[in-house]
Write a protein that holds these residues in place. Structure first.
Motif, PDB file in Angstrom:
ATOM      1  N   ALA A  85       6.205   2.767   4.165  1.00  0.00           N
ATOM      2  CA  ALA A  85       5.377   3.181   3.039  1.00  0.00           C
ATOM      3  C   ALA A  85       4.600   2.006   2.453  1.00  0.00           C
ATOM      4  O   ALA A  85       3.422   2.137   2.102  1.00  0.00           O
ATOM      5  CB  ALA A  85       6.234   3.842   1.964  1.00  0.00           C
ATOM      6  N   MET A  86       5.237   0.838   2.357  1.00  0.00           N
ATOM      7  CA  MET A  86       4.556  -0.334   1.806  1.00  0.00           C
ATOM      8  C   MET A  86       3.471  -0.837   2.763  1.00  0.00           C
ATOM      9  O   MET A  86       2.379  -1.220   2.333  1.00  0.00           O
ATOM     10  CB  MET A  86       5.563  -1.448   1.491  1.00  0.00           C
ATOM     11  CG  MET A  86       6.524  -1.108   0.373  1.00  0.00           C
ATOM     12  SD  MET A  86       5.720  -0.766  -1.223  1.00  0.00           S
ATOM     13  CE  MET A  86       5.782   1.029  -1.279  1.00  0.00           C
ATOM     14  N   VAL A  87       3.767  -0.819   4.054  1.00  0.00           N
ATOM     15  CA  VAL A  87       2.756  -1.207   5.046  1.00  0.00           C
ATOM     16  C   VAL A  87       1.579  -0.230   4.987  1.00  0.00           C
ATOM     17  O   VAL A  87       0.411  -0.639   4.993  1.00  0.00           O
ATOM     18  CB  VAL A  87       3.361  -1.281   6.469  1.00  0.00           C
ATOM     19  CG1 VAL A  87       2.274  -1.458   7.515  1.00  0.00           C
ATOM     20  CG2 VAL A  87       4.367  -2.432   6.548  1.00  0.00           C
ATOM     21  N   THR A 108      -6.221  -5.088  -6.508  1.00  0.00           N
ATOM     22  CA  THR A 108      -5.798  -4.065  -7.458  1.00  0.00           C
ATOM     23  C   THR A 108      -5.467  -2.762  -6.742  1.00  0.00           C
ATOM     24  O   THR A 108      -4.454  -2.115  -7.027  1.00  0.00           O
ATOM     25  CB  THR A 108      -6.888  -3.829  -8.517  1.00  0.00           C
ATOM     26  OG1 THR A 108      -7.124  -5.055  -9.216  1.00  0.00           O
ATOM     27  CG2 THR A 108      -6.489  -2.746  -9.510  1.00  0.00           C
ATOM     28  N   ALA A 109      -6.303  -2.369  -5.787  1.00  0.00           N
ATOM     29  CA  ALA A 109      -6.089  -1.126  -5.046  1.00  0.00           C
ATOM     30  C   ALA A 109      -4.791  -1.163  -4.246  1.00  0.00           C
ATOM     31  O   ALA A 109      -4.077  -0.153  -4.158  1.00  0.00           O
ATOM     32  CB  ALA A 109      -7.275  -0.850  -4.128  1.00  0.00           C
ATOM     33  N   THR A 126       2.555   3.848  -6.214  1.00  0.00           N
ATOM     34  CA  THR A 126       2.716   5.299  -6.131  1.00  0.00           C
ATOM     35  C   THR A 126       4.070   5.689  -5.534  1.00  0.00           C
ATOM     36  O   THR A 126       4.498   6.826  -5.684  1.00  0.00           O
ATOM     37  CB  THR A 126       1.590   5.960  -5.297  1.00  0.00           C
ATOM     38  OG1 THR A 126       1.649   5.476  -3.958  1.00  0.00           O
ATOM     39  CG2 THR A 126       0.225   5.692  -5.907  1.00  0.00           C
ATOM     40  N   ASP A 127       4.736   4.742  -4.866  1.00  0.00           N
ATOM     41  CA  ASP A 127       6.050   5.023  -4.270  1.00  0.00           C
ATOM     42  C   ASP A 127       7.126   4.810  -5.340  1.00  0.00           C
ATOM     43  O   ASP A 127       7.296   3.704  -5.849  1.00  0.00           O
ATOM     44  CB  ASP A 127       6.294   4.107  -3.069  1.00  0.00           C
ATOM     45  CG  ASP A 127       7.479   4.559  -2.238  1.00  0.00           C
ATOM     46  OD1 ASP A 127       8.557   4.798  -2.817  1.00  0.00           O
ATOM     47  OD2 ASP A 127       7.320   4.674  -1.006  1.00  0.00           O
TER      48      ASP A 127
END
Length: 77
Positions: free
Chosen positions: A18-20, A62-63, A70-71
């Motif tokens: 998810a982080m990747v 920032t993006a 969001t996780d």
């Protein structure tokens, strides 16, 4: 700008993916050799380190952090 991204959360391999994916959603493909993980001593948390990667603008930075946030498994970065 060369940046490293670190995220600490629960979820193991799924959290890593998810982080990747969050970073890739902004910067494109991340080579596997730029991703490292480590479990906490108690095994409750997983640290995901991504980078160094080139970030062109502060908006991209920032993006990336917004996408990571969001996780709900994310605890710290």
């Amino acid at each position: 700008i060369e940046r490293n991204f670190q995220a600490i959360g629960s979820g193991g391999e799924d959290f890593k993916k998810a982080m990747v994916a969050a970073v890739e959603s902004v910067l494109g493909s991340v080579p596997e050799n730029k991703v490292a993980t480590r479990a906490s001593s108690g095994g409750k948390y997983c640290s995901v380190n991504i980078g160094p990667l080139t970030v062109a603008t502060s908006e991209q930075l920032t993006a990336i952090y917004q996408a990571m946030a969001t996780d709900t498994r994310l605890k710290w970065w």
